[in-house]
Design an enzyme around this catalytic site. Structure first.
Site, short mmCIF file in Angstrom:
data_model
loop_
_atom_site.label_atom_id
_atom_site.label_comp_id
_atom_site.label_asym_id
_atom_site.label_seq_id
_atom_site.Cartn_x
_atom_site.Cartn_y
_atom_site.Cartn_z
CD GLU A 96 81.45 -59.57 14.99
OE1 GLU A 96 80.85 -60.48 14.43
OE2 GLU A 96 82.34 -58.92 14.43
CB CYS A 109 89.84 -56.19 20.76
SG CYS A 109 89.33 -55.09 19.44
CB CYS A 116 81.29 -47.39 12.74
SG CYS A 116 82.48 -46.05 13.02
CB CYS A 120 87.18 -45.96 7.70
SG CYS A 120 87.39 -44.73 8.99
CB CYS A 123 86.62 -50.07 8.47
SG CYS A 123 86.11 -50.79 10.04
CB CYS A 341 92.17 -54.36 12.88
SG CYS A 341 93.00 -54.12 14.40
N1 SAH Z 1 87.12 -46.16 15.38
C1 SAH Z 1 88.33 -46.50 16.05
C2 SAH Z 1 88.38 -47.93 16.58
C3 SAH Z 1 87.93 -49.05 15.67
S1 SAH Z 1 88.93 -49.61 14.37
C4 SAH Z 1 89.52 -46.21 15.17
O1 SAH Z 1 89.32 -45.88 14.02
O2 SAH Z 1 90.65 -46.25 15.64
C5 SAH Z 1 90.36 -50.34 15.05
C6 SAH Z 1 91.56 -50.27 14.11
O3 SAH Z 1 91.41 -51.15 12.97
C7 SAH Z 1 91.78 -48.90 13.51
O4 SAH Z 1 93.14 -48.58 13.54
C8 SAH Z 1 91.32 -49.09 12.08
O5 SAH Z 1 91.87 -48.13 11.23
C9 SAH Z 1 91.81 -50.47 11.80
N2 SAH Z 1 91.17 -51.12 10.64
C10 SAH Z 1 89.95 -50.90 10.16
N3 SAH Z 1 89.74 -51.69 9.08
C11 SAH Z 1 90.85 -52.43 8.91
C12 SAH Z 1 91.24 -53.45 8.00
N4 SAH Z 1 90.41 -53.89 7.07
N5 SAH Z 1 92.47 -53.99 8.13
C13 SAH Z 1 93.31 -53.58 9.11
N6 SAH Z 1 93.00 -52.64 10.00
C14 SAH Z 1 91.78 -52.06 9.91
#
Ligand code: SAH
Length: 348
Positions: A96, A109, A116, A120, A123, A341
């Site tokens: 996406e 974006c 991935c 985390c 996420c 995000c």
């Molecule tokens: N792997 C990279 C890029 C992808 S995530 C990274 O971790 O930075 C992009 C951003 O979205 C990151 O800052 C991540 O921590 C944040 N993110 C992930 N899940 C989220 C959620 N459920 N709500 C808000 N931000 C989130």
């Protein structure tokens, strides 16, 4: 002898390799330059578009090569103008990408991997697991598609690019850098590096490598907590890549690049919404010049994580500012279409 009949993806060739190909076929080397321009600058999806080549040359290219261009399979528009694209790759996998319009910017974006590997806990992409890395052209094409949407739907140019879609860009570093080189080159999109931000969980040795390589784009680190125990519980990468190593890598980055880092930080109820965590963040921020984006949590179904109270977020902002650290509270965009995000998980 087994002769492969499979056609090669022409965009895997460098300009020099393309020149050699043309010379071997008895054509002039400058044809390669023309084709290269069609492939990158003009984003041709088919050899038939290359109208300054003879039909014979186009047929000859078609015989040997394919153009594995991405396809925007499904486009959703949010009430706030955000556009989410489901992008189909040549092998049928889907990633996406998102267009985010604001008053003075249009930001793309983009994804760097299919799924991935980092797990985390907050996420949605983590639940997909990692299937493969995106190639430089697949990253480049996402930017082109959004640039075209910006012009078509907003009559405005694309101004910024963030690597905040699916995947961890520093685990696909070579391809990400190659894509950025194409995006910034006059032979590609000619965009400025300072308009591009790579967001990472903060893999220390790769941050040092970026500094050594002299990259010109910006760095954002998804920090989310500055106490090892808590950060490891929500971001398992922290177990092998603890905050001390991250801090050391960031100091190295700053020493070499003299560029500020942005920390992304979500405040969750019962996880990091107390003063102890705020103070740990303030301390971490003292390592190098930085700013903090306090980002809204975008729920991903099971309710294990919940956004903290506005007071807790305020406490972060005011404490950081009192300590001379710029902290902004960022509202989510495109929530209604799961484009915010951490929500990218091919649901649509
Ligand atoms: N792997 C990279 C890029 C992808 S995530 C990274 O971790 O930075 C992009 C951003 O979205 C990151 O800052 C991540 O921590 C944040 N993110 C992930 N899940 C989220 C959620 N459920 N709500 C808000 N931000 C989130």
């Amino acid at each position: 002898m087994i002769v492969s009949t499979e056609k090669r993806d022409i965009r895997k060739l460098t300009l020099d390799e393309l020149k050699t190909f043309f010379v071997e076929k008895g054509e002039k080397a400058f044809r390669a330059q023309q084709v290269y321009e069609w492939l990158w600058k003009k984003s041709a999806k088919d050899f038939s578009q290359m109208t300054n080549l003879s039909v014979q040359t186009r047929d000859m290219l078609n015989e040997h090569f394919t153009i594995n261009h991405i396809q925007v399979d499904n486009m959703q528009r949010s009430e706030d103008g955000t556009i989410k694209n489901a992008v189909k790759l040549y092998d049928g996998l889907v990633v996406e990408s998102v267009l985010i319009p604001t008053k003075d910017r249009i930001t793309a974006c983009v994804s760097s991997q299919v799924g991935c590997s980092l797990d985390c806990k907050f996420c949605a992409t983590a639940r997909l697991k990692r299937m493969r890395n995106l190639s430089p052209d697949e990253i480049y094409d996402q930017v082109v598609a959004i640039k075209q949407q910006a012009e078509l739907f907003f009559n405005r140019p694309l101004t910024n690019i963030v690597f905040m879609g699916m995947g961890e860009p520093l685990l696909n570093y070579a391809n990400v850098v190659e894509a950025i080189n194409k995006i910034t080159s006059p032979e590609g999109l000619n965009m400025a590096s300072k308009r591009i931000t790579l967001s990472t969980v903060g893999i220390a040795k790769m941050i040092k490598k970026m500094a050594d390589d002299g990259v010109k784009f910006n760095l954002a680190v998804s920090l989310h907590d500055a106490i090892n125990e808590t950060r490891s519980a929500i971001m398992p990468i922290n177990e092998t890549n603890p905050l001390e190593e991250l801090a050391e890598a960031l100091k190295y980055w700053y020493k070499k690049t003299k560029r500020k880092v942005t920390y992304e930080y979500v405040v969750w109820k019962g996880i990091n919404d107390t003063i102890e965590h705020v103070q740990a963040l303030v301390k971490f921020c003292k390592h190098i010049p930085c700013k903090v984006n306090l980002i809204e949590y975008n729920p991903i179904d099971d309710g294990e994580f919940q956004q903290a109270s506005p007071e807790a977020i305020q406490l972060y902002q005011s404490t950081l500012e009192k300590n001379g650290i710029v902290a902004r509270i960022r509202k989510s965009r495109g929530k209604d279409i799961d484009a915010a995000c951490g929500q990218l998980a091919n649901k649509a």
